[in-house]
Design a protein around this motif. Structure first.
Motif, mmCIF file in Angstrom:
data_model
loop_
_atom_site.group_PDB
_atom_site.id
_atom_site.type_symbol
_atom_site.label_atom_id
_atom_site.label_comp_id
_atom_site.label_asym_id
_atom_site.label_seq_id
_atom_site.Cartn_x
_atom_site.Cartn_y
_atom_site.Cartn_z
ATOM 1 N N ALA A 60 0.960 -1.086 0.014
ATOM 2 C CA ALA A 60 0.023 0.009 -0.018
ATOM 3 C C ALA A 60 0.792 1.182 -0.055
ATOM 4 C CB ALA A 60 -1.003 0.082 1.201
ATOM 5 N N GLU A 61 1.860 1.019 0.674
ATOM 6 C CA GLU A 61 3.103 2.448 0.539
ATOM 7 C C GLU A 61 4.017 2.364 -0.425
ATOM 8 O OE1 GLU A 61 4.023 4.652 4.795
ATOM 9 O OE2 GLU A 61 3.898 2.514 5.183
ATOM 10 N N THR A 62 4.610 1.044 -0.357
ATOM 11 C CA THR A 62 5.611 0.995 -1.718
ATOM 12 C C THR A 62 5.557 1.102 -3.064
ATOM 13 O OG1 THR A 62 5.397 -1.486 -1.213
ATOM 14 C CG2 THR A 62 7.132 -0.465 -0.256
ATOM 15 N N ALA A 193 6.675 5.027 5.709
ATOM 16 C CA ALA A 193 6.650 6.206 6.758
ATOM 17 C C ALA A 193 7.257 5.722 8.166
ATOM 18 C CB ALA A 193 5.264 6.524 7.074
ATOM 19 N N VAL A 194 7.035 4.412 8.262
ATOM 20 C CA VAL A 194 7.561 4.124 9.834
ATOM 21 C C VAL A 194 9.058 3.661 9.570
ATOM 22 C CG1 VAL A 194 7.399 1.239 9.238
ATOM 23 C CG2 VAL A 194 6.821 2.184 11.463
ATOM 24 N N GLY A 229 -1.802 10.329 -8.061
ATOM 25 C CA GLY A 229 -1.884 8.762 -8.465
ATOM 26 C C GLY A 229 -2.331 8.279 -7.107
ATOM 27 N N LEU A 230 -1.800 6.954 -6.815
ATOM 28 C CA LEU A 230 -2.122 6.267 -5.749
ATOM 29 C C LEU A 230 -1.812 7.135 -4.228
ATOM 30 C CD1 LEU A 230 -0.959 2.704 -6.604
ATOM 31 C CD2 LEU A 230 -3.551 3.334 -6.056
ATOM 32 N N GLY A 231 -0.727 7.556 -4.390
ATOM 33 C CA GLY A 231 -0.185 8.448 -3.168
ATOM 34 C C GLY A 231 -1.170 9.315 -2.554
ATOM 35 N N SER A 232 -1.492 10.350 -3.371
ATOM 36 C CA SER A 232 -2.427 11.243 -3.263
ATOM 37 C C SER A 232 -3.841 10.906 -2.697
ATOM 38 C CB SER A 232 -2.735 12.212 -4.352
ATOM 39 O OG SER A 232 -1.530 12.862 -5.086
ATOM 40 N N LYS A 233 -4.318 9.762 -3.542
ATOM 41 C CA LYS A 233 -5.464 9.094 -2.940
ATOM 42 C C LYS A 233 -5.470 8.731 -1.774
ATOM 43 C CE LYS A 233 -8.898 6.817 -5.815
ATOM 44 N NZ LYS A 233 -9.254 5.703 -6.701
ATOM 45 N N GLY A 234 -4.462 7.918 -1.375
ATOM 46 C CA GLY A 234 -4.227 7.158 -0.172
ATOM 47 C C GLY A 234 -3.906 8.107 1.060
#
Lengths: 263, 204
Positions: A60-62, A193-194, A229-234
């Motif tokens: 989900a992050e990578t 992020a972690v 993209g996916l980053g902004s949405k998430g």
């Protein structure tokens, strides 16, 4: 408050923004700007090594991180030699690479190559500095490296302008320890992020040429690229999730205070 | 001799890798290359040992009534993935790739996503301002959480700035201290291993 209600509140906070976008603006931080500028400063025709150092659990992050970075590289006509230091990152890395390369019409073998996976990352990182073909006689698709035009031209770190580790663990540190210290190659990292807080010292010491952290970093990078993209949405879902957790902490503390007063 | 031989191997190869890092000489480079090849070969054998051990363990467990279903799933997974990987390859679009993306990735990502729910529940129950120190910790955590999302900037432009300050100064100072500690610890352990004082890797 019952646990089930907490779960329902978190579920609502995380899913609603996915269907009803909030249109939040992302302020670009210095570390992401530095990462972006490092790639901007590379002349077209350069070659960058991208290592997919993550496992499936953090997709989900990578995925947004990898996609944003690869879009930037391919849009600038920079060639990519790619690999993975973790077995699970191999299949994922290859599909992300192919997806973005197809989007920009880049050709396998000439514009990008995926080497695949090798165990024991210290030996792999050191070995790549001597000769790619010694560590990977064949790429992930079983082509001989000597048959691909990109790996005919770029045979070791000498032809690599920058190493990017997209990671969910401590692999970027190994790239610094072995590729940067021994071969003086600049390293940048796009991490979950972690893990980001662990790498701030590397950024301030100049060992990292840039740091993109988590969905927030991916969203900022997408802002710089001018394509959400996916980053902004998430990130919108994560924003509401954080707010909900803070609200729950406040409610929990108020309830705790009330019980203490009663006693 | 059985104890001394591994200690000698470790000392010789460890010292060699240390020396070749600082000394440039063609014969050292050649040996260094050979050692890198050997490291990978040995590591591949350890993967085999791990896989065989896993299969043996689950074959044994599959005879126990209670644990049998889990072991059967594990063994089936190994056989199925091995079969499709060897027969068809692992390229995008292959059966191997399809199972990996639609079973393993989905399962692992779901497991990891559950953390959000557990963290929320744990924060509600456990994050209490019982003392001044706990209150400071709580406030800093809330500011960083808000500062790391765009909503924080909407509330006040100072929140992301303060969150960045926390990450770049107090947090970084603590992190640097930890890193220096780890570095010194690594050097000390490496010396102990090279000198044969640290023998836990031999199972002692």
């Amino acid at each position: 408050m019952k646990r089930q209600y907490i779960y329902l509140l978190i579920l609502a906070a995380l899913t609603i923004p996915l269907f009803l976008p909030l249109g939040l603006k992302h302020q670009v931080t210095d570390e992401v700007e530095k990462f972006y500028q490092t790639i901007e400063d590379l002349p077209p025709g350069s070659t960058v090594m991208v290592s997919f150092d993550f496992e499936a659990s953090t997709i989900a992050e990578t995925k947004p991180l990898a996609q944003a970075v690869l879009r930037h590289l391919f849009s600038r006509r920079i060639s990519v030699v790619s690999l993975s230091m973790l077995a699970e990152g191999t299949g994922l890395g290859h599909s992300f690479l192919k997806e973005v390369a197809d989007e920009f019409g880049r050709k396998y073998g000439a514009d990008y190559v995926f080497l695949g996976f090798r165990p024991q990352y210290q030996a792999t990182i050191l070995g790549l500095g001597e000769d790619f073909a010694k560590v990977f006689p064949q790429d992930y698709l079983r082509n001989n490296l000597s048959d691909l035009s990109l790996t005919q031209k770029v045979r070791n770190y000498e032809g690599i302008s920058l190493i990017i580790s997209v990671a969910d663990g401590d692999l970027p540190q190994y790239w610094v320890d072995y590729a940067q210290t021994r071969f003086q190659k600049p390293v940048a990292a796009a991490v979950t992020a972690v893990m980001a807080t662990s790498y701030y010292p590397y950024l301030s010491s100049g060992q990292f040429s840039g740091l993109v952290g988590g969905l927030k970093g991916a969203a900022e990078y997408e802002t710089l690229l001018g394509k959400a993209g996916l980053g902004s949405k998430g990130m919108e879902a994560q924003s509401l999730g954080h707010l909900m957790i803070i609200a729950l902490i406040i409610i929990g503390n108020l309830a705790h205070l009330r019980t203490r007063k009663k006693i | 001799m059985l104890l001394k031989l591994p200690l000698i191997i470790v000392a010789v190869f460890g010292l060699f890798m240390l020396v070749q890092f600082f000394v440039e000489a063609p014969f050292l480079d050649h040996t260094y290359q050979e050692i890198l090849d050997w490291v990978q070969i040995i590591y591949l054998f350890t993967l085999w040992v791990g896989a065989i051990n896993l299969i043996k363990l689950h074959l044994k467990k599959s005879t126990h009534k209670k644990e049998a279903p889990y072991s059967v799933v594990t063994l089936s997974g190994i056989v199925i993935m091995l079969f499709f990987g060897l027969i068809q390859g692992k390229e995008v679009g292959s059966v191997f790739d399809w199972i990996f993306k639609n079973v393993q990735v989905s399962l692992q990502a779901s497991m990891f996503s559950l953390l959000a729910f557990f963290v929320a529940s744990a924060a509600y129950r456990g994050f209490r301002a019982r003392s001044t120190e706990a209150l400071v910790l709580l406030s800093v955590a809330a500011i960083v959480m808000l500062g790391r999302v765009p909503i924080g900037d909407l509330i006040s432009g100072l929140i992301p700035d303060f969150a960045n300050w926390i990450l770049n100064f107090p947090s970084m100072a603590a992190r640097r201290g930890i890193l220096i500690g780890i570095g010194l610890g690594t050097v000390a352990t490496a010396l102990r291993v090279l000198l044969g004082i640290e023998r836990t890797y031999l199972g002692r």
